[in-house]
Scaffold this active site. Sequence first.
Site, mmCIF file in Angstrom:
data_model
loop_
_atom_site.group_PDB
_atom_site.id
_atom_site.type_symbol
_atom_site.label_atom_id
_atom_site.label_comp_id
_atom_site.label_asym_id
_atom_site.label_seq_id
_atom_site.Cartn_x
_atom_site.Cartn_y
_atom_site.Cartn_z
ATOM 1 N N ASP A 9 54.608 108.498 -18.405
ATOM 2 C CA ASP A 9 55.979 108.889 -18.002
ATOM 3 C C ASP A 9 56.926 107.779 -18.452
ATOM 4 O O ASP A 9 57.432 107.025 -17.652
ATOM 5 C CB ASP A 9 56.065 109.139 -16.497
ATOM 6 C CG ASP A 9 55.703 107.931 -15.651
ATOM 7 O OD1 ASP A 9 54.982 107.038 -16.152
ATOM 8 O OD2 ASP A 9 56.159 107.852 -14.491
ATOM 9 N N ASP A 13 57.569 99.894 -18.676
ATOM 10 C CA ASP A 13 56.187 99.408 -18.740
ATOM 11 C C ASP A 13 55.290 100.357 -19.532
ATOM 12 O O ASP A 13 54.385 99.912 -20.232
ATOM 13 C CB ASP A 13 55.608 99.109 -17.352
ATOM 14 C CG ASP A 13 55.637 100.277 -16.391
ATOM 15 O OD1 ASP A 13 56.465 101.190 -16.573
ATOM 16 O OD2 ASP A 13 54.851 100.260 -15.429
ATOM 17 N N GLU A 168 51.755 103.887 -3.727
ATOM 18 C CA GLU A 168 52.287 103.527 -5.049
ATOM 19 C C GLU A 168 52.954 104.756 -5.653
ATOM 20 O O GLU A 168 52.574 105.890 -5.358
ATOM 21 C CB GLU A 168 51.123 103.023 -5.921
ATOM 22 C CG GLU A 168 51.482 102.700 -7.351
ATOM 23 C CD GLU A 168 51.409 103.921 -8.229
ATOM 24 O OE1 GLU A 168 52.136 103.929 -9.250
ATOM 25 O OE2 GLU A 168 50.652 104.870 -7.920
ATOM 26 N N ASN A 170 53.115 106.497 -8.608
ATOM 27 C CA ASN A 170 52.469 107.572 -9.348
ATOM 28 C C ASN A 170 51.740 108.554 -8.444
ATOM 29 O O ASN A 170 51.813 109.772 -8.632
ATOM 30 C CB ASN A 170 51.488 107.002 -10.380
ATOM 31 C CG ASN A 170 52.178 106.372 -11.566
ATOM 32 O OD1 ASN A 170 53.342 106.634 -11.844
ATOM 33 N ND2 ASN A 170 51.448 105.512 -12.267
ATOM 34 N N HIS A 244 52.840 97.002 -15.216
ATOM 35 C CA HIS A 244 51.713 97.742 -14.657
ATOM 36 C C HIS A 244 50.873 98.467 -15.720
ATOM 37 O O HIS A 244 49.662 98.269 -15.825
ATOM 38 C CB HIS A 244 52.222 98.780 -13.653
ATOM 39 C CG HIS A 244 53.120 98.255 -12.603
ATOM 40 N ND1 HIS A 244 52.683 97.455 -11.575
ATOM 41 C CD2 HIS A 244 54.465 98.408 -12.410
ATOM 42 C CE1 HIS A 244 53.704 97.150 -10.788
ATOM 43 N NE2 HIS A 244 54.786 97.712 -11.270
#
Length: 316
Positions: A9, A13, A168, A170, A244
Site C-alpha cells: 500500500d 516505507d 498495528e 495493517n 517498517h
Amino acid sequence: MTRLVLDCDTGTDDAIAIFVAALHPELELMAVSTVNGNVALENTTENTLRVLDLIGAKVPVHAGASRPLVRPDFPIPRDILNAGNPEFQVAYLDLPPSRTPVHETPAVRMLIDTFMDPANADIVLVATGPLTNVALALAAEPRLARKISRLVLMGGAHLGGNVTATAEFNFWVDPEAARAVFSSDIGEIVVMPLDATHSAPLILADCDAFDRLGTPAATACSRFLRHRIEQYHQEGDTPSAPVHDALCIAYLVREDVITAWGHYPVSIETAGEQTLGQMVVDTRPWATARVNAAIAYKASVDIFRDVLMTAFKATG
C-alpha cells in the site's frame, strides 16, 4: 537470486521496500500488487508506478482491493483517523508522475496465476500492507495456500500497537483478512511486527549517507526518510524513524538481520472493543493451538543499513 512478489500500500516505507526489492542484486522482483491502506487504492497504485519508473524497473503493477474484505471502510475512516496529522501519509509521493500504465490483470488474479504455476514454487510472497488481496486470493482459490511456500509480512505488534494501544495499522485496517491469512495452510508465515521494525530505526546520518550515493533511489530514500523522521521525532529523543516495510525485503537478503525470534500460535482479534486488529501471540509453553508463524522481535540496524546501501549502489 530470491524471486518475490510484493503486495503493498505504497507510502514512504513501502517505496523504500520497492527500491530494495527491485534493485538489490540478490533479488528479482517479479510483480507488485497494490491495496487500499496507507492511502486510497488509486494513490497506492500511482505511487508504486512512480517508484518503479524513477529507477527504470520494468515490473508489472496490478491494482487490487479498494476496501477491506468485509467492512465498508476502516474501523475509523482514514480522513477522521488522520485528521490530526494529515501530512504523516501524503497522498502522492514526491516523485514525477508515472509514465507506465497499470497492468490489466487484477491483483487477485495475478496472485492466483503466479502461485498456482508449478514453475513458481520458489517465489516468496511479501505483503507490507493490509492483507485484503491475499485473503481474497485464498478465498477464490482454495488450493492456493498450499502453493505459497513462504509469506513474509509486515504487520502486528506483540507489545503495543501504533493505531490503537494494541493494534498495528495493517491488521487493524482489515482484521478479517489478517485472520483469514493466519488461519490458512500457507507453508511458512514470517512476521515483521512493530517490535522488530522499531528496534532498527534509521537516523539523519543515514539520510546523509544515501545522499552521498547520489543515485535516484538513494536520493529519494533520503527524502522519504527525512520526512518520516520529522513525523516520528519527539522532543528529547535522537531523531530517527523505523522503515517498517523494507525490513521484510532485507530479511530475504540477510536472514541474520533478525536477531531474536519466536515461533508461536498467532490469531487476529476481529471483535474486541479495545483490541480490534490485535495480533494475539500465544507464548504459553503449554499452548495447544497450531504454531502458525515465526515472529521477529529484534533486528540489527547495521545489517539493515548495509542491505539498503547495497541496493542503492546498484542503481549507479
